[in-house]
Motif scaffolding. Structure first.
Motif, mmCIF file in Angstrom:
data_model
loop_
_atom_site.group_PDB
_atom_site.id
_atom_site.type_symbol
_atom_site.label_atom_id
_atom_site.label_comp_id
_atom_site.label_asym_id
_atom_site.label_seq_id
_atom_site.Cartn_x
_atom_site.Cartn_y
_atom_site.Cartn_z
ATOM 1 N N ALA A 1 0.972 -0.786 0.472
ATOM 2 C CA ALA A 1 -0.049 0.046 0.354
ATOM 3 C C ALA A 1 0.974 0.899 0.145
ATOM 4 C CB ALA A 1 -0.883 -0.085 1.353
ATOM 5 N N GLU A 2 0.114 1.712 -0.954
ATOM 6 C CA GLU A 2 1.318 3.109 -1.226
ATOM 7 C C GLU A 2 1.260 4.351 -0.500
ATOM 8 O OE1 GLU A 2 4.157 2.976 -3.165
ATOM 9 O OE2 GLU A 2 3.758 1.757 -4.385
ATOM 10 N N VAL A 3 1.869 4.870 0.617
ATOM 11 C CA VAL A 3 1.468 6.027 1.621
ATOM 12 C C VAL A 3 2.701 6.656 1.407
ATOM 13 C CG1 VAL A 3 0.670 4.675 3.657
ATOM 14 C CG2 VAL A 3 3.178 4.109 3.037
ATOM 15 N N GLY A 4 2.081 7.333 0.567
ATOM 16 C CA GLY A 4 3.197 9.230 0.077
ATOM 17 C C GLY A 4 4.416 8.902 0.115
ATOM 18 N N ALA A 5 5.366 9.934 0.224
ATOM 19 C CA ALA A 5 6.857 9.045 -0.247
ATOM 20 C C ALA A 5 7.649 8.356 0.999
ATOM 21 C CB ALA A 5 7.548 11.161 0.731
ATOM 22 N N ASP A 6 6.901 7.859 2.010
ATOM 23 C CA ASP A 6 7.393 6.760 2.607
ATOM 24 C C ASP A 6 7.376 5.106 2.070
ATOM 25 O OD1 ASP A 6 8.142 8.444 4.916
ATOM 26 O OD2 ASP A 6 6.064 8.182 5.936
ATOM 27 N N ARG A 7 8.416 4.350 2.657
ATOM 28 C CA ARG A 7 8.181 3.474 1.849
ATOM 29 C C ARG A 7 6.653 2.573 2.687
ATOM 30 N NH1 ARG A 7 12.350 -0.654 4.338
ATOM 31 N NH2 ARG A 7 11.585 -1.967 2.698
ATOM 32 N N PRO A 8 6.332 2.243 1.277
ATOM 33 C CA PRO A 8 4.716 1.325 1.215
ATOM 34 C C PRO A 8 4.515 -0.104 2.431
ATOM 35 C CG PRO A 8 5.525 0.420 -0.461
ATOM 36 C CD PRO A 8 6.645 1.585 0.107
ATOM 37 N N HIS A 9 3.717 0.404 2.823
ATOM 38 C CA HIS A 9 2.651 -0.727 4.213
ATOM 39 C C HIS A 9 2.730 -2.429 3.391
ATOM 40 C CE1 HIS A 9 2.551 2.553 6.497
ATOM 41 N NE2 HIS A 9 1.024 3.003 6.833
ATOM 42 N N ALA A 10 3.178 -2.987 4.069
ATOM 43 C CA ALA A 10 3.134 -4.785 3.248
ATOM 44 C C ALA A 10 2.423 -4.958 4.468
ATOM 45 C CB ALA A 10 4.813 -4.721 4.446
ATOM 46 N N TRP A 11 1.023 -5.846 2.925
ATOM 47 C CA TRP A 11 -0.025 -7.195 3.738
ATOM 48 C C TRP A 11 -0.185 -8.473 4.033
ATOM 49 C CZ3 TRP A 11 -5.095 -5.461 6.865
ATOM 50 C CH2 TRP A 11 -5.043 -4.553 6.523
ATOM 51 N N PHE A 12 -0.733 -8.646 4.208
ATOM 52 C CA PHE A 12 -0.812 -10.508 3.226
ATOM 53 C C PHE A 12 -1.984 -10.515 3.942
ATOM 54 C CE2 PHE A 12 1.041 -14.200 3.061
ATOM 55 C CZ PHE A 12 0.827 -14.254 2.115
ATOM 56 N N VAL A 13 -2.765 -11.184 3.381
ATOM 57 C CA VAL A 13 -4.046 -11.517 4.074
ATOM 58 C C VAL A 13 -4.784 -12.907 3.556
ATOM 59 C CG1 VAL A 13 -7.185 -11.056 3.954
ATOM 60 C CG2 VAL A 13 -5.120 -9.013 4.297
#
Ligand SMILES: [Zn+2]
Length: 439
Positions: free
Chosen positions: A388-400
C-alpha cells in the motif's frame, strides 16, 4: 376535600416515581454493576491501577495476570508481556481494548449479591481466546517494526492473536511525553485503519465475478501502464496477456483499475459495505475501527486506483481477517470473540457461496503462482498480498488469507508499516503465526 385529593395524587405520583427509579437502579445494578466496579479509581477493585484479585490466562492456561504478594502482576517473560500488552491493557487504563478493564468485573469475581467482597480473596478467572505462543511469534516476526497482526479461528471465531507494535512492557511502562505521537496505546489490529493496497482486489474481484458475466472468458493485456481519466495507472512490470486468475495472482493494477471503472464506485462501495469493511465490528466487548471507501467520479483515475486499494481506501486489519474467514467458510462470517469459546461461532452470510469458492481457488492459485507453496511449509495457504503506497514513505506491507486445512482453520491479516513489498515482508509474519497456531 379537593385540596386533599390533589395532594394525595401528588404523593402517589412521587411514590410511583421513586418505585420507578428504584426499579431502574436495580435493573442497571444487575446489568451494568460489573462495569461500575471495574474502573481504576475504585479502591475496592484496584490498587495502584491493578486489579486486586483474580487471574487471567490464555487459551492454554498460561497465566497472563495474577495476584502475587498482594498485588496484580503481569505474567510470563518480557516478550510475553510486550506481545500481550494490547490484549490485557496497561495499568493506567490507557489501552481501550484491554481485557483487564473490559472484563474487570469477571476477573474480580464480582456478583450483584456480594459485590467485589470475596471471602477467599482469590477473585475470578478469565480465560482469553488469545494464544500466548502465537502472540510471541507475531511480535518476534515483526522484529521491531510497527504494525498489526491478527489471527482468528474461522470455525469458532476465537481471536488467537491481536498483536500491535510498537508496544512496551507493562511492568516497566515508558514515560511518554504529553505530545507523544507513536500511538503506542492503540491496538493497531482493532482500532486503526490502513490503506489496504492490493488486498482490496479481493473486493473488486468478488464484484467482477458476480457482476461481469464473461469475466472468466476474457483475455486481458497489461503493457505496464494504462491511461485512465487523463492519468496513468502503473504496474511493477508489463504482465502481458492474462486470464482473470493470472491478473489476480500478478496483482495487475492495470486490469483491476479498468475493472473498477467498469463496475463503478457505487458497486465497489456496496461490496465493501456488504463484506463488513466499512463497519465497526464486534470483537468480544471491543469494536473495530470502521473502514472507508469513497465513491470517485465515473471514469476517473481515482476510481481506477480505488479498485486497487489506493485513493482514499482504508480498512481495519481485523475486518480484513474476517473477510478472509468468510471466504474460508463458504461466505459465512464468524462472530468474533476475545474469550475462549467452546463450540462453533454464530455465522452471518456476507458473500455468495459460489463467489467464496471462486475467490478461495484464485487465492490458492496466487500462492502457488506468486508467493510459493515452499515458503509456507505444512500449510494449505490461500492468500493475497498488498503493497500500500503511503506517499513519500516506504509502502505498508500486507498479507491476508487463511489456512484451508480443517485441522488448523485460521484466517489472518498482517500489516507491517513502511516495510516495503507485501509478500516478502508481511508473508513471513503470516507464516510464523500460522505455524505457531498449528502448534
Ligand atoms: Zn499489470
Amino acid at each position: 376535600m379537593k385540596k386533599i385529593r390533589g395532594r394525595a395524587w401528588a404523593v402517589m405520583a412521587l411514590a410511583g416515581a421513586v418505585v420507578l427509579l428504584m426499579g431502574l437502579f436495580l435493573y442497571l445494578f444487575f446489568t451494568r454493576g460489573g462495569s461500575w466496579v471495574s474502573f481504576p479509581a475504585n479502591g475496592d477493585a484496584f490498587i495502584s491501577g491493578r486489579l486486586r484479585a483474580g487471574r487471567v490466562t490464555d487459551r492454554n492456561g498460561e497465566t497472563l495476570y495474577a495476584i502475587a504478594d498482594g498485588e496484580g502482576a503481569y505474567g510470563g517473560d518480557e516478550l510475553t508481556r510486550r506481545a500481550l500488552l494490547h490484549t490485557l491493557g496497561d495499568k493506567n487504563g490507557n489501552i481501550g481494548t484491554g481485557a483487564l478493564y473490559k472484563y474487570g468485573d469477571r476477573i474480580l469475581g464480582w456478583d450483584p449479591v456480594n459485590g467485589v467482597y470475596d471471602p477467599r480473596g482469590d477473585g475470578g478467572e478469565l480465560v482469553l481466546s488469545a494464544d500466548a505462543r502465537v502472540c510471541r511469534a507475531a511480535l518476534q516476526a515483526l522484529d521491531g517494526r510497527s504494525g498489526a497482526v491478527f489471527l482468528m479461528n474461522y470455525v469458532t471465531g476465537e481471536v488467537l492473536c491481536a498483536v500491535s507494535s510498537p508496544t512496551f512492557d507493562p511492568e516497566d511502562p515508558p514515560n511518554l511525553a504529553w505530545d507523544d505521537t507513536s500511538g503506542v496505546y492503540l491496538n493497531r489490529a482493532l482500532s486503526v485503519t490502513y490503506p489496504p493496497g492490493s488486498t482490496f482486489k479481493l473486493v473488486t474481484l468478488a464484484a467482477a465475478v458476480e457482476r461481469i458475466d464473461d469475466i472468466f472468458d476474457r483475455d486481458f493485456t497489461c503493457a505496464g501502464s494504462v491511461e485512465i481519466g487523463g492519468g496513468t495507472v502503473t504496474c511493477s512490470k508489463a504482465h502481458g496477456n492474462m486470464k482473470i486468475e493470472d491478473a489476480f495472482a500478478n496483482s495487475c493494477n492495470c486490469v483491476f483499475a479498468a475493472l473498477a471503472v467498469e463496475l463503478g464506485g457505487d458497486t465497489l462501495r456496496e461490496y465493501a459495505a456488504r463484506y463488513g469493511l466499512l463497519d465497526r465490528l464486534q470483537v468480544g466487548k471491543s469494536l473495530t475501527a470502521a473502514g472507508r471507501y469513497d465513491v470517485a467520479g465515473p471514469g476517473t483515475l481515482d476510481l481506477g486506483w480505488s479498485g486497487a486499494g489506493q485513493y482514499n481506501d482504508l480498512v481495519c486489519p481485523a475486518a480484513m481477517a474476517r473477510l478472509a474467514a468468510a471466504i474460508a467458510n463458504g461466505g459465512l462470517a464468524p462472530e468474533m470473540t476475545d474469550l475462549r469459546r467452546d463450540g462453533d461461532a454464530p455465522l452471518t452470510r456476507i458473500m455468495e457461496a459460489e463467489t467464496a469458492r471462486l475467490l478461495g481457488e484464485m487465492m490458492d492459485y496466487a500462492v502457488a503462482h506468486t508467493y510459493g507453496d515452499k515458503n509456507f511449509p505444512g500449510l494449505d495457504l490461500r492468500a493475497k498480498s498488498g503493497t500500500a503506497e503511503v506517499g513519500a514513505d516506504r509502502p505498508h506491507a500486507w498479507f491476508v488469507g487463511y489456512n484451508a486445512d480443517p485441522q488448523a482453520p485460521y484466517a489472518f491479516a498482517v500489516c507491517v508499516e513502511n516495510a516495503g513489498s507485501g509478500a516478502s515482508n508481511a508473508g513471513p509474519v503470516a507464516r510464523a503465526i500460522l505455524q505457531a497456531a498449528a502448534g
